[in-house]
Scaffold this motif. Sequence first.
Motif, PDB file in Angstrom:
ATOM      1  N   ALA A 139       0.891  -1.170  -0.230  1.00 29.39           N
ATOM      2  CA  ALA A 139       0.080  -0.025  -0.207  1.00 29.39           C
ATOM      3  C   ALA A 139       0.922   1.083  -0.098  1.00 29.39           C
ATOM      4  CB  ALA A 139      -1.061   0.025   1.161  1.00 29.39           C
ATOM      5  N   GLU A 150       2.435   1.731  -3.352  1.00 27.80           N
ATOM      6  CA  GLU A 150       1.379   1.987  -4.547  1.00 27.80           C
ATOM      7  C   GLU A 150       0.938   3.541  -4.197  1.00 27.80           C
ATOM      8  OE1 GLU A 150      -1.861  -0.818  -5.188  1.00 27.80           O
ATOM      9  OE2 GLU A 150      -3.209   0.862  -4.979  1.00 27.80           O
ATOM     10  N   ILE A 184     -16.825  16.923  -4.725  1.00 31.22           N
ATOM     11  CA  ILE A 184     -15.803  15.740  -4.416  1.00 31.22           C
ATOM     12  C   ILE A 184     -15.169  15.545  -3.022  1.00 31.22           C
ATOM     13  CG2 ILE A 184     -13.281  15.151  -4.925  1.00 31.22           C
ATOM     14  CD1 ILE A 184     -13.750  16.491  -7.559  1.00 31.22           C
ATOM     15  N   GLU A 185     -15.204  17.038  -2.551  1.00 31.69           N
ATOM     16  CA  GLU A 185     -14.763  16.991  -0.924  1.00 31.69           C
ATOM     17  C   GLU A 185     -16.017  16.185  -0.072  1.00 31.69           C
ATOM     18  OE1 GLU A 185     -14.025  20.677   0.458  1.00 31.69           O
ATOM     19  OE2 GLU A 185     -13.497  19.921   2.588  1.00 31.69           O
ATOM     20  N   SER A 225     -16.023  12.315  -0.510  1.00 35.11           N
ATOM     21  CA  SER A 225     -14.399  11.507  -0.279  1.00 35.11           C
ATOM     22  C   SER A 225     -14.417  11.299   0.976  1.00 35.11           C
ATOM     23  CB  SER A 225     -13.567  12.421  -0.998  1.00 35.11           C
ATOM     24  OG  SER A 225     -13.764  12.841  -2.175  1.00 35.11           O
ATOM     25  N   VAL A 226     -14.028   9.594   1.089  1.00 38.26           N
ATOM     26  CA  VAL A 226     -13.469   9.343   2.468  1.00 38.26           C
ATOM     27  C   VAL A 226     -12.427   9.899   2.980  1.00 38.26           C
ATOM     28  CG1 VAL A 226     -12.696   7.278   3.803  1.00 38.26           C
ATOM     29  CG2 VAL A 226     -14.639   7.243   2.068  1.00 38.26           C
ATOM     30  N   ASP A 227     -11.519  10.258   2.288  1.00 41.91           N
ATOM     31  CA  ASP A 227     -10.169  11.109   2.347  1.00 41.91           C
ATOM     32  C   ASP A 227      -9.903  12.044   1.315  1.00 41.91           C
ATOM     33  OD1 ASP A 227      -7.813  11.752   3.375  1.00 41.91           O
ATOM     34  OD2 ASP A 227      -6.542   9.991   2.827  1.00 41.91           O
ATOM     35  N   SER A 271      -6.185  11.916  -0.269  1.00 40.88           N
ATOM     36  CA  SER A 271      -5.677  10.895  -1.161  1.00 40.88           C
ATOM     37  C   SER A 271      -6.574  10.899  -2.444  1.00 40.88           C
ATOM     38  CB  SER A 271      -5.625   9.592  -0.439  1.00 40.88           C
ATOM     39  OG  SER A 271      -6.652   9.338   0.079  1.00 40.88           O
ATOM     40  N   THR A 272      -7.872  11.375  -2.453  1.00 40.43           N
ATOM     41  CA  THR A 272      -8.673  11.568  -3.712  1.00 40.43           C
ATOM     42  C   THR A 272      -8.170  12.429  -4.528  1.00 40.43           C
ATOM     43  OG1 THR A 272     -10.564  10.698  -2.291  1.00 40.43           O
ATOM     44  CG2 THR A 272     -11.192  12.089  -4.433  1.00 40.43           C
ATOM     45  N   ARG A 322      -5.234  13.324  -4.727  1.00 37.45           N
ATOM     46  CA  ARG A 322      -3.910  12.514  -5.378  1.00 37.45           C
ATOM     47  C   ARG A 322      -4.203  11.778  -6.431  1.00 37.45           C
ATOM     48  NH1 ARG A 322      -0.885   9.501  -0.845  1.00 37.45           N
ATOM     49  NH2 ARG A 322      -2.301   8.008  -1.420  1.00 37.45           N
ATOM     50  N   SER A 323      -5.179  10.838  -6.167  1.00 38.18           N
ATOM     51  CA  SER A 323      -5.493   9.879  -7.305  1.00 38.18           C
ATOM     52  C   SER A 323      -6.074  10.554  -8.669  1.00 38.18           C
ATOM     53  CB  SER A 323      -6.663   8.934  -6.734  1.00 38.18           C
ATOM     54  OG  SER A 323      -7.309   8.278  -7.842  1.00 38.18           O
ATOM     55  N   LEU A 324      -6.812  11.729  -8.306  1.00 41.78           N
ATOM     56  CA  LEU A 324      -7.573  12.418  -9.417  1.00 41.78           C
ATOM     57  C   LEU A 324      -6.384  13.165 -10.087  1.00 41.78           C
ATOM     58  CD1 LEU A 324     -10.526  14.069  -7.788  1.00 41.78           C
ATOM     59  CD2 LEU A 324     -10.471  12.222  -9.400  1.00 41.78           C
ATOM     60  N   GLN A 371      -4.461  10.411 -12.299  1.00 44.75           N
ATOM     61  CA  GLN A 371      -4.955   9.927 -13.417  1.00 44.75           C
ATOM     62  C   GLN A 371      -5.411  10.783 -14.450  1.00 44.75           C
ATOM     63  OE1 GLN A 371      -8.427   7.009 -12.874  1.00 44.75           O
ATOM     64  NE2 GLN A 371      -8.264   7.000 -10.637  1.00 44.75           N
ATOM     65  N   SER A 372      -5.683  12.010 -13.919  1.00 43.33           N
ATOM     66  CA  SER A 372      -5.886  12.939 -14.953  1.00 43.33           C
ATOM     67  C   SER A 372      -4.640  13.222 -15.893  1.00 43.33           C
ATOM     68  CB  SER A 372      -6.560  14.516 -14.679  1.00 43.33           C
ATOM     69  OG  SER A 372      -5.900  14.777 -13.561  1.00 43.33           O
ATOM     70  N   ASN A 411      -3.983  10.551 -18.365  1.00 44.19           N
ATOM     71  CA  ASN A 411      -4.907  10.926 -19.461  1.00 44.19           C
ATOM     72  C   ASN A 411      -4.599  11.836 -20.449  1.00 44.19           C
ATOM     73  OD1 ASN A 411      -7.421  10.307 -20.809  1.00 44.19           O
ATOM     74  ND2 ASN A 411      -8.179  12.282 -20.017  1.00 44.19           N
ATOM     75  N   GLN A 434      -4.336  -3.832  -1.570  1.00 41.94           N
ATOM     76  CA  GLN A 434      -3.542  -4.755  -0.688  1.00 41.94           C
ATOM     77  C   GLN A 434      -4.360  -5.299   0.544  1.00 41.94           C
ATOM     78  OE1 GLN A 434      -1.492  -5.761  -2.694  1.00 41.94           O
ATOM     79  NE2 GLN A 434      -1.567  -3.832  -4.244  1.00 41.94           N
ATOM     80  N   ARG A 453     -23.208  12.702  -7.432  1.00 40.76           N
ATOM     81  CA  ARG A 453     -22.447  13.364  -8.993  1.00 40.76           C
ATOM     82  C   ARG A 453     -23.235  13.110 -10.000  1.00 40.76           C
ATOM     83  NH1 ARG A 453     -16.451  10.824  -7.928  1.00 40.76           N
ATOM     84  NH2 ARG A 453     -15.998  11.651  -5.613  1.00 40.76           N
ATOM     85  N   ILE A 489     -10.894   9.694 -15.623  1.00 45.96           N
ATOM     86  CA  ILE A 489     -10.702   9.150 -14.209  1.00 45.96           C
ATOM     87  C   ILE A 489     -11.355   7.711 -13.998  1.00 45.96           C
ATOM     88  CG2 ILE A 489     -11.007   9.706 -11.710  1.00 45.96           C
ATOM     89  CD1 ILE A 489      -9.300  11.892 -13.111  1.00 45.96           C
ATOM     90  N   SER A 504      -7.367   4.541  -3.752  1.00 45.01           N
ATOM     91  CA  SER A 504      -6.683   5.312  -3.265  1.00 45.01           C
ATOM     92  C   SER A 504      -6.727   5.961  -1.856  1.00 45.01           C
ATOM     93  CB  SER A 504      -6.283   6.526  -4.243  1.00 45.01           C
ATOM     94  OG  SER A 504      -5.786   7.358  -3.619  1.00 45.01           O
ATOM     95  N   SER A 505      -8.351   6.378  -1.644  1.00 47.76           N
ATOM     96  CA  SER A 505      -8.451   6.946  -0.454  1.00 47.76           C
ATOM     97  C   SER A 505      -8.911   5.952   0.560  1.00 47.76           C
ATOM     98  CB  SER A 505      -9.680   7.919  -0.482  1.00 47.76           C
ATOM     99  OG  SER A 505     -10.735   7.190  -1.164  1.00 47.76           O
ATOM    100  N   LYS A 524     -19.575   9.299   6.133  1.00 43.70           N
ATOM    101  CA  LYS A 524     -20.000   9.780   4.974  1.00 43.70           C
ATOM    102  C   LYS A 524     -21.243   9.630   4.272  1.00 43.70           C
ATOM    103  CE  LYS A 524     -16.595  12.492   4.069  1.00 43.70           C
ATOM    104  NZ  LYS A 524     -16.742  13.822   3.744  1.00 43.70           N
TER     105      LYS A 524
END
Lengths: 276, 217
Positions: free
Chosen positions: A45, A48, A224-225, A228-230, A233-234, A236-238, A241-242, A245, B88, B116, B177, B185-186, B208
Amino acid sequence: MTDHNMNSVARTLNQSFKMAGLALMLSLAACATRPDPANPAAVQAYEEANDPIEPLNRYFFELNRFLDIILLKPVATWYDGIVPDPGKQGVRNVLDNLRSFVVVANDGLQGQWSQAGSDATRFGINSTVGVLGIFDPATGWGYPQHREDLGQTFGTYGIPEGPYLFVPVLGPSPPRDLVGYFGDSFFDPMTYIFWDGPYTVPVTRTVLNGIDIRARNLDTLDQIERTSVDFYSTVRSLYRQSRNNEIANGKSDVDNLPDIDDLNFDTNEPQAVSPQ
Amino acid sequence: MNAALSTRNFFTPLAFALTLIATSVTATLPASAAADPAAEAFVTDISAKAIDIISDKATSRTEKETAFGTLLDAHADLPKIAGFALGQYVRLPTPEQKAEYLKLVRNFVIKVYVTRLSDYHNEKLPITGSQAKGANQAIVDSQINFTNGREPVKVTWWLVKDKSGAYRIFDVNVVGIWLAQEQRSSFTSVIANNGGDFDALLKDLSKKVADADAAPQ
């Protein structure tokens, strides 16, 4: 804003970059807690996420959110509410048109010559017929907008983005894209025109660009905020990924997707890795 | 579009005119040889149903969520999505935690996507292409064309066959995305930052879900 105010904004920005540099050096000493090597899930983790200075990044992320709440978001909300849509579109068009030099230079560096030709023609049309870039007749005439930058160019050369980095004010900027950000300013004629004069023009441009982008994303970012659970890191992933792309110019590589054939989440399965 | 761009000669008006014609011809051609008609029909059907649910002005949000949940149960591979989102840590939860997690993920996905997707009511979603990926998966490309002149949004669907051979949604990509990857990730980050405590993720997820319930309709 007056010149004086602009200069103070410029000094603040300048200060922020110096602070960021200092913080980067400090961060070399203050790394994230490495996972327990005996726990393979935690190690994987950690790899990753590729975010070795995560605590510091999170600190800057929160700092940016604070600046956003007290300054950027109110200004962007005000801008969004008070400026009529055609005005906002004009501002966006002028800012995009000013970026043409950077886009054309990077088209060339990526070997996309026909796209470079298209983007140069686009700049010619929009700067003249489009009245200094306020209007965008070029898109309708078959010269659509492209977004290229040096970070993407490095990406097409196969240079990885490197460990995640969140820079105050600038936002997500892993090393490849951070170098690209400063590198792009060499392709920008405005860097040379205004380099020893007052900072008014480049700072207005940067600030306006920030306000405009924020104003366009008021609802999206809130959403998005909220969902998002976090949030950190969301984002960061967005971001990752973008960027990938953009580097692939929107062409998705189906063979690059994670392997999910053997993925099984049966509730009765014995646990292979015990909780730590 | 990109293929057309690379062959375009920008300084010859004749070539330019020809390319314009060529572009419009390409746009109307049927999808490529590797197309998967079953997968395309599946996406056409499911997206129409989802848009219908979102666009129905007569139903309350709770009713929308119930309808969306039924659609999700029937046509998405939720256990696979939930397992993937753990990365993981997929072997970390106890059977009780797994059951709780699956329940929360289902609610979370419903809340997140009813929110969304609320922007996309009454829009059409034509299929632009598809291809099989291995023996059990398919990728379907589609595009949301807005009626108000907004730039079209590219949506890619990643489908997996279940045991009965029917397609189910595994992931959806919106403007580049992949949504399950974003969640992974989150989710993994929450677990890692709480020293590998799975309950921390359960706590955040239920918070949430509760927040979404409390949000204005």
